[in-house]
Enzyme design. Structure first.
Site, short mmCIF file in Angstrom:
data_model
loop_
_atom_site.label_atom_id
_atom_site.label_comp_id
_atom_site.label_asym_id
_atom_site.label_seq_id
_atom_site.Cartn_x
_atom_site.Cartn_y
_atom_site.Cartn_z
N PHE A 1 86.76 5.06 75.80
CA PHE A 1 87.25 6.39 75.46
C PHE A 1 86.31 7.50 75.90
CE2 PHE A 1 84.57 5.41 71.75
CZ PHE A 1 83.87 6.60 71.60
N LYS B 1 93.95 -0.43 82.20
CA LYS B 1 94.22 -0.37 80.76
C LYS B 1 93.20 0.60 80.17
CE LYS B 1 93.25 -1.33 77.04
NZ LYS B 1 92.97 -0.40 75.86
N GLU C 1 93.17 3.60 74.30
CA GLU C 1 94.35 4.15 73.64
C GLU C 1 94.01 5.44 72.88
OE1 GLU C 1 92.41 1.20 70.80
OE2 GLU C 1 92.76 1.43 72.96
N GLU D 1 73.46 0.09 68.12
CA GLU D 1 73.96 1.14 69.01
C GLU D 1 74.85 2.06 68.17
OE1 GLU D 1 76.21 1.77 73.30
OE2 GLU D 1 76.75 0.06 72.06
N SER E 1 81.55 -1.93 74.43
CA SER E 1 80.49 -2.46 73.58
C SER E 1 80.06 -3.85 74.04
CB SER E 1 80.97 -2.53 72.13
OG SER E 1 81.97 -3.53 71.98
N CYS F 1 77.08 5.97 77.01
CA CYS F 1 76.27 4.75 77.12
C CYS F 1 74.90 5.04 77.72
CB CYS F 1 77.00 3.69 77.93
SG CYS F 1 77.23 4.12 79.66
#
Length: 495
Positions: free
Chosen positions: A149, A173, A176, A380, A226, A281
């Site tokens: 995202f 993909k 969402e 994290e 992740s 990240c």
């Protein structure tokens, strides 16, 4: 309520499933749209569309594929403001942050447009008497990308630009949580001349991902997210015989030596730690203050945090927006609530006035003297929480970085060129910055970490991205010598 659709066979298609996933406005806390999670059948249809388009797209000339990328680049550039606005509406990041994301994405399109040069093979004439040997790179077929995202425009561009220009077809993909940008990119690719079916988008969640992993026609998978999910996708994908690059999590350290310019280091820590609300990240999440620099550095960072304007992307003065969801905001705030006795909370983002609003806001936080066994250090967090760890020496700071589970990005701030050179040599990390807090490589290098930050052999985009989306073939050939052949080849005989 607006439905954000799939993209199949060159057009937007409503979902046929029965599971609706909400898309929130992080600035207001209200639902603004939904996606219908793709079923296994819908996902398989996207793969079938890509498989059908592959032979013709693979047969397209390199110049034709490059031309599509050039046109796509111009269309993205012409629609920068609209794309950035769409990113801000669904992700929550400021328009300036969204614009920066697009600028880095454009670099990747530009790199891919150079494929006619980059995909050249090698040639050895007369490797043996009358024998030539040469290598070529060929596309894999249908490849898929599963993206996070936090960069809904840039990270997909890391993947599909190289994949498409190499002659593959692509199934995306997206997350969402902020899926609309994927449809806009699909439409711009169509306008650029990409054939229908060569790029497809399936909205959804785990069901779509698992279908892509298991589908026999999907030859390769690219993932950013992740570490637990990256590890799972890598294991499942390789078990299914696929090529996989899966980029995982990070705990990026910024080492500040005693000779560093404190103001420059503080500016860097704030921009790298709180840009995009820390949901990057490559965000700096740990500052390792070496020796006497600790106290003045913490004071300088604290002063700068007080000047950060937190607000919705619609506010042109906002420098930091909300987090992606209420659940994630509460999870990040939970780390502050659970700070140990040794952790010194210098600035608590929960106290920021904007945190009381209806959106998913959390102010910037600074915690000093964090212990290495504290969750603030080990986890994290992926939010606007900056931890400071104290070290007495360079050697202790290096040991902290190298002992960490992750090896994504790191930085060192110093005026000493010898120390900087030693650090880039010694540190076990995939991307290193010297007086650069967010060392994201330019598009003609490749992006990726070490250790638990990467599962797979090849980094993303750049030269390694082209290598990932192609496979090498070596041809050894012998042809009759026209001077000695008994067959009349139409050449004059040499006596």
């Amino acid at each position: 309520m607006r439905e954000i659709k799939h993209w199949l066979d060159g057009g937007a298609v409503s979902g046929a499933g029965d599971r609706r996933l909400p898309v929130w406005d992080p600035a207001t806390g209200e639902q603004q749209a939904y996606v219908v999670a793709a079923t296994a059948d819908e996902t398989a249809r996207a793969v079938a569309s890509a498989a059908k388009a592959f032979p013709a797209w693979r047969a397209a000339s390199l110049s034709r594929r490059s031309e599509v990328m050039f046109r796509f680049r111009e269309l993205v550039d012409a629609n920068r403001k609209e794309i950035a606005s769409l990113v801000s509406q669904e992700h929550g990041k400021t328009v300036a942050d969204a614009g920066g994301e697009l600028a880095r994405g454009l670099e990747n399109i530009e790199f891919a447009a150079g494929a006619p040069h980059l995909l050249k093979g090698g040639y050895s004439e007369q490797a043996s008497s009358g024998v030539d040997v040469y290598s070529i790179r060929q596309p894999l077929g249908v490849v898929a990308g599963i993206t996070p995202f936090n960069f809904p425009a840039m990270v997909p561009m890391w993947m599909f630009c190289n994949a498409l220009v190499c002659g593959n077809t692509f199934v995306l993909k997206p997350s969402e949580k902020d899926p609309s940008v994927s449809l806009m990119m699909a439409d711009l690719l169509r306008q650029a001349g990409l054939p229908d079916g060569a790029f497809n988008v399936v909205q959804g969640d785990r069901e779509a991902v698992e279908t892509l992993i298991a589908h026999p026609d999907v030859q390769a998978l690219s993932f950013v997210g992740s570490t637990p999910v990256a590890r799972s996708i890598y294991e499942q994908g390789t078990r299914a015989g696929k090529r996989v690059q899966a980029l995982g999590g990070a705990k990026n350290h910024m080492v500040v030596l005693p000779d560093a310019d404190v103001d420059s280091a503080a500016d860097a820590a704030v921009s790298a730690g709180f840009g995009s609300a820390g949901e990057r990240c490559m965000a700096v999440s740990v500052v390792v203050a070496v020796g006497a620099v600790g106290d003045p550095l913490v004071a300088a960072i604290r002063d700068r945090i007080g000047r950060i304007a937190v607000g919705p992307a619609s506010d042109p003065s906002a420098e930091m927006g909300p987090l992606i969801s209420r659940e994630h905001r509460d999870k990040v705030a939970g780390y502050l609530a659970a700070a140990g006795a040794a952790d010194v909370v210098v600035v608590d983002g929960r106290d920021a006035p904007i945190s009381d609003g209806p959106g998913f806001f959390l102010g910037a936080s600074l915690v000093d003297k964090v212990a290495t066994d504290s969750p603030l250090y080990t986890d994290e967090i992926f939010g606007p929480v900056l931890s400071v760890v104290r070290a007495d020496t360079y050697e202790q700071a290096l040991e902290l970085v190298n002992d960490n589970e992750f090896g994504n990005g790191t930085a060192i701030f110093t005026r000493d060129g010898g120390a900087a050179r030693r650090f880039q040599y010694d540190v076990n990390c995939g991307m290193v910055g010297v007086n650069v807090p967010v060392p994201v490589p330019v598009a003609y290098y490749s992006f990726g970490g070490w250790k638990s930050s990467l599962f797979g052999d090849l980094h993303m985009y750049g030269p390694e991205g082209l290598q990932f989306y192609t496979r090498s073939k070596v041809v050894t050939s012998r042809w009759p010598d026209p001077a000695t052949s008994e067959v009349d080849l139409g050449f004059p005989k040499v006596r």
